[in-house]
Design a protein around this motif. Structure first.
Motif, PDB file in Angstrom:
ATOM      1  N   ILE A  63      -8.443  12.892  23.603  1.00  0.00           N
ATOM      2  CA  ILE A  63      -7.780  14.176  23.825  1.00  0.00           C
ATOM      3  C   ILE A  63      -8.784  15.156  24.418  1.00  0.00           C
ATOM      4  O   ILE A  63      -9.971  15.093  24.121  1.00  0.00           O
ATOM      5  CB  ILE A  63      -7.275  14.705  22.460  1.00  0.00           C
ATOM      6  CG1 ILE A  63      -6.283  13.729  21.819  1.00  0.00           C
ATOM      7  CG2 ILE A  63      -6.685  16.100  22.577  1.00  0.00           C
ATOM      8  CD1 ILE A  63      -5.023  13.520  22.586  1.00  0.00           C
ATOM      9  N   ARG A  64      -8.285  16.086  25.220  1.00  0.00           N
ATOM     10  CA  ARG A  64      -9.153  17.128  25.780  1.00  0.00           C
ATOM     11  C   ARG A  64      -9.290  18.276  24.779  1.00  0.00           C
ATOM     12  O   ARG A  64      -8.290  18.833  24.325  1.00  0.00           O
ATOM     13  CB  ARG A  64      -8.550  17.638  27.084  1.00  0.00           C
ATOM     14  CG  ARG A  64      -9.533  18.476  27.892  1.00  0.00           C
ATOM     15  CD  ARG A  64      -8.841  19.196  29.028  1.00  0.00           C
ATOM     16  NE  ARG A  64      -8.194  18.299  29.977  1.00  0.00           N
ATOM     17  CZ  ARG A  64      -7.363  18.729  30.925  1.00  0.00           C
ATOM     18  NH1 ARG A  64      -7.074  20.008  31.024  1.00  0.00           N
ATOM     19  NH2 ARG A  64      -6.802  17.877  31.749  1.00  0.00           N
ATOM     20  N   GLY A  65     -10.534  18.596  24.406  1.00  0.00           N
ATOM     21  CA  GLY A  65     -10.771  19.685  23.454  1.00  0.00           C
ATOM     22  C   GLY A  65     -11.042  20.999  24.164  1.00  0.00           C
ATOM     23  O   GLY A  65     -11.104  21.048  25.399  1.00  0.00           O
ATOM     24  N   ASN A  66     -11.264  22.054  23.400  1.00  0.00           N
ATOM     25  CA  ASN A  66     -11.498  23.366  24.019  1.00  0.00           C
ATOM     26  C   ASN A  66     -12.836  23.413  24.763  1.00  0.00           C
ATOM     27  O   ASN A  66     -12.968  24.141  25.744  1.00  0.00           O
ATOM     28  CB  ASN A  66     -11.382  24.506  22.998  1.00  0.00           C
ATOM     29  CG  ASN A  66     -12.315  24.355  21.824  1.00  0.00           C
ATOM     30  OD1 ASN A  66     -12.377  23.296  21.210  1.00  0.00           O
ATOM     31  ND2 ASN A  66     -13.046  25.403  21.493  1.00  0.00           N
ATOM     32  N   THR A 102     -11.055  15.664  33.321  1.00  0.00           N
ATOM     33  CA  THR A 102      -9.795  16.056  33.962  1.00  0.00           C
ATOM     34  C   THR A 102      -8.655  15.110  33.560  1.00  0.00           C
ATOM     35  O   THR A 102      -7.515  15.529  33.416  1.00  0.00           O
ATOM     36  CB  THR A 102      -9.949  16.045  35.505  1.00  0.00           C
ATOM     37  OG1 THR A 102     -11.119  16.793  35.830  1.00  0.00           O
ATOM     38  CG2 THR A 102      -8.753  16.662  36.200  1.00  0.00           C
ATOM     39  N   ALA A 103      -9.008  13.835  33.373  1.00  0.00           N
ATOM     40  CA  ALA A 103      -7.976  12.840  33.047  1.00  0.00           C
ATOM     41  C   ALA A 103      -7.558  12.879  31.573  1.00  0.00           C
ATOM     42  O   ALA A 103      -6.572  12.238  31.185  1.00  0.00           O
ATOM     43  CB  ALA A 103      -8.487  11.449  33.398  1.00  0.00           C
ATOM     44  N   MET A 104      -8.280  13.629  30.740  1.00  0.00           N
ATOM     45  CA  MET A 104      -7.953  13.635  29.308  1.00  0.00           C
ATOM     46  C   MET A 104      -6.638  14.381  29.055  1.00  0.00           C
ATOM     47  O   MET A 104      -6.470  15.503  29.541  1.00  0.00           O
ATOM     48  CB  MET A 104      -9.058  14.333  28.508  1.00  0.00           C
ATOM     49  CG  MET A 104     -10.356  13.563  28.436  1.00  0.00           C
ATOM     50  SD  MET A 104     -11.605  14.610  27.610  1.00  0.00           S
ATOM     51  CE  MET A 104     -13.010  13.515  27.608  1.00  0.00           C
ATOM     52  N   PRO A 105      -5.737  13.793  28.270  1.00  0.00           N
ATOM     53  CA  PRO A 105      -4.491  14.499  27.944  1.00  0.00           C
ATOM     54  C   PRO A 105      -4.721  15.551  26.850  1.00  0.00           C
ATOM     55  O   PRO A 105      -5.689  15.460  26.096  1.00  0.00           O
ATOM     56  CB  PRO A 105      -3.595  13.378  27.411  1.00  0.00           C
ATOM     57  CG  PRO A 105      -4.565  12.413  26.791  1.00  0.00           C
ATOM     58  CD  PRO A 105      -5.828  12.480  27.622  1.00  0.00           C
ATOM     59  N   LEU A 106      -3.843  16.536  26.785  1.00  0.00           N
ATOM     60  CA  LEU A 106      -3.933  17.542  25.710  1.00  0.00           C
ATOM     61  C   LEU A 106      -3.262  17.024  24.442  1.00  0.00           C
ATOM     62  O   LEU A 106      -3.616  17.422  23.327  1.00  0.00           O
ATOM     63  CB  LEU A 106      -3.280  18.852  26.154  1.00  0.00           C
ATOM     64  CG  LEU A 106      -4.039  19.607  27.257  1.00  0.00           C
ATOM     65  CD1 LEU A 106      -3.213  20.756  27.791  1.00  0.00           C
ATOM     66  CD2 LEU A 106      -5.384  20.114  26.724  1.00  0.00           C
ATOM     67  N   VAL A 114       2.701   9.068  15.074  1.00  0.00           N
ATOM     68  CA  VAL A 114       1.424   9.807  15.031  1.00  0.00           C
ATOM     69  C   VAL A 114       1.171  10.574  16.335  1.00  0.00           C
ATOM     70  O   VAL A 114       1.122   9.979  17.410  1.00  0.00           O
ATOM     71  CB  VAL A 114       0.227   8.849  14.803  1.00  0.00           C
ATOM     72  CG1 VAL A 114      -1.069   9.643  14.653  1.00  0.00           C
ATOM     73  CG2 VAL A 114       0.452   7.966  13.586  1.00  0.00           C
ATOM     74  N   MET A 115       1.031  11.893  16.201  1.00  0.00           N
ATOM     75  CA  MET A 115       0.670  12.701  17.356  1.00  0.00           C
ATOM     76  C   MET A 115      -0.803  13.111  17.239  1.00  0.00           C
ATOM     77  O   MET A 115      -1.286  13.377  16.139  1.00  0.00           O
ATOM     78  CB  MET A 115       1.551  13.957  17.403  1.00  0.00           C
ATOM     79  CG  MET A 115       1.339  14.787  18.660  1.00  0.00           C
ATOM     80  SD  MET A 115       2.442  16.220  18.705  1.00  0.00           S
ATOM     81  CE  MET A 115       1.239  17.521  18.444  1.00  0.00           C
ATOM     82  N   CYS A 116      -1.503  13.170  18.363  1.00  0.00           N
ATOM     83  CA  CYS A 116      -2.912  13.581  18.378  1.00  0.00           C
ATOM     84  C   CYS A 116      -3.060  14.825  19.244  1.00  0.00           C
ATOM     85  O   CYS A 116      -2.554  14.866  20.364  1.00  0.00           O
ATOM     86  CB  CYS A 116      -3.790  12.496  18.996  1.00  0.00           C
ATOM     87  SG  CYS A 116      -3.631  10.882  18.247  1.00  0.00           S
ATOM     88  N   ILE A 117      -3.782  15.813  18.726  1.00  0.00           N
ATOM     89  CA  ILE A 117      -4.069  17.027  19.489  1.00  0.00           C
ATOM     90  C   ILE A 117      -5.425  17.550  19.005  1.00  0.00           C
ATOM     91  O   ILE A 117      -5.847  17.225  17.885  1.00  0.00           O
ATOM     92  CB  ILE A 117      -2.928  18.064  19.302  1.00  0.00           C
ATOM     93  CG1 ILE A 117      -3.063  19.223  20.292  1.00  0.00           C
ATOM     94  CG2 ILE A 117      -2.857  18.581  17.873  1.00  0.00           C
ATOM     95  CD1 ILE A 117      -1.810  20.087  20.391  1.00  0.00           C
ATOM     96  N   HIS A 118      -6.107  18.348  19.820  1.00  0.00           N
ATOM     97  CA  HIS A 118      -7.444  18.774  19.385  1.00  0.00           C
ATOM     98  C   HIS A 118      -7.406  19.837  18.289  1.00  0.00           C
ATOM     99  O   HIS A 118      -8.124  19.750  17.296  1.00  0.00           O
ATOM    100  CB  HIS A 118      -8.262  19.308  20.562  1.00  0.00           C
ATOM    101  CG  HIS A 118      -9.611  19.803  20.145  1.00  0.00           C
ATOM    102  ND1 HIS A 118     -10.574  18.962  19.621  1.00  0.00           N
ATOM    103  CD2 HIS A 118     -10.155  21.046  20.116  1.00  0.00           C
ATOM    104  CE1 HIS A 118     -11.646  19.661  19.317  1.00  0.00           C
ATOM    105  NE2 HIS A 118     -11.421  20.933  19.590  1.00  0.00           N
ATOM    106  N   ASP A 119      -6.576  20.873  18.476  1.00  0.00           N
ATOM    107  CA  ASP A 119      -6.672  21.998  17.531  1.00  0.00           C
ATOM    108  C   ASP A 119      -5.430  22.165  16.665  1.00  0.00           C
ATOM    109  O   ASP A 119      -5.358  21.629  15.582  1.00  0.00           O
ATOM    110  CB  ASP A 119      -7.059  23.291  18.252  1.00  0.00           C
ATOM    111  CG  ASP A 119      -6.200  23.579  19.478  1.00  0.00           C
ATOM    112  OD1 ASP A 119      -5.190  22.866  19.682  1.00  0.00           O
ATOM    113  OD2 ASP A 119      -6.523  24.520  20.223  1.00  0.00           O
TER     114      ASP A 119
END
Ligand code: ZN
Length: 254
Positions: free
Chosen positions: A60-63, A101-105, A113-118
């Protein structure tokens, strides 16, 4: 896919990342998922990105990745993080920027299961540190489990309902601090927000690298802590000319 290693917030700490990947390899997990912030703060953002590319099916793309791509995003960072971000941007090559750039949010491991950074519900404060913020987080996903990072503190929030539409109050949320190596049972009739803590810059006063294993078949979640060569990581940070405090906080776990 049954046992999945969960890593997050590596922050360019090569020594911690290698130690955690070696442990996960020893454990024989089927897959590894990274929840973002591979770069920022630490002196090896390039090597950490390459290790994630080789070892993880999802990143996942983080901040901090967002701030590499969009320099205006550093406005919300403290001066130390801003300094490190400028340094990071100079180190990374085109190949690394392409990877970011290719990393999903957002990504899904399976339908549960959902994955997100924040935080799955956008907010100015996206740090899910307590049950007040967790009520907001639970409204933002409709799977049974949401994996998050960002706080650098391992955590677990549970709500005894499968309905994502529920109006939740903080009192409806059970929050736990997972203990190193202790299996937590994930109930079939509950929803969860799970945070594995940080590999590369833990902030819960335990300097050991933090990560987790999620067993989807057995419905178990375990946070693990891993010792690594903190002195070498501090040396690498100092050698790179990064602010002293970034190396010092690794030893404090804060
Ligand atoms: Zn982070």
């Amino acid at each position: 896919m049954t046992r999945i290693g969960i890593i997050s917030d590596l922050h360019g700490n090569l020594h911690a990342t290698l130690a955690v990947l070696a442990r996960l390899n020893e454990m024989g997990v089927n897959d590894i998922v990274c929840l973002g912030d591979v770069v920022g703060y630490g002196p090896a953002p390039d090597k950490c990105l390459e290790l994630v590319e080789t070892n993880c099916s999802v990143c996942i793309r983080g901040n901090h990745e967002e701030a590499v791509l969009d320099p205006t995003r550093v406005a919300g960072f403290n001066s130390m993080a801003r300094h490190a971000l400028r340094w990071t941007r100079n180190i990374l090559g085109q190949r690394h920027t392409k990877m970011i750039t290719a990393m999903p949010l957002v990504e899904y491991i399976d339908e549960s299961v959902m994955c997100i950074h924040d935080c799955p519900t956008p907010a100015s404060n996206s740090y899910v540190h307590d049950s007040v913020m967790a009520t907001r987080a639970f409204r933002g996903f409709d799977t049974q489990i949401c994996l998050i990072g960002h706080t650098h503190v391992p955590a677990m929030f549970e709500v005894a309902s499968l309905n994502p539409e529920d109006e939740l109050a903080p009192a409806d949320i059970a929050s736990f601090t997972p203990v190193d190596g202790v299996e937590i049972i994930l109930e079939e009739d509950c929803r969860y927000v799970l945070n594995p803590g940080s590999v590369g810059q833990p902030r819960d006063n335990d300097p050991r690298a933090s990560f987790a294993v999620l067993d989807l078949d057995r419905r178990r979640y375990v946070v693990h802590r891993e010792e690594y060569d903190i002195a070498a990581a501090r040396n690498a940070s100092e050698h790179a000319g990064l602010p002293d405090l970034l190396g010092e906080r690794l030893a404090m776990g804060a």
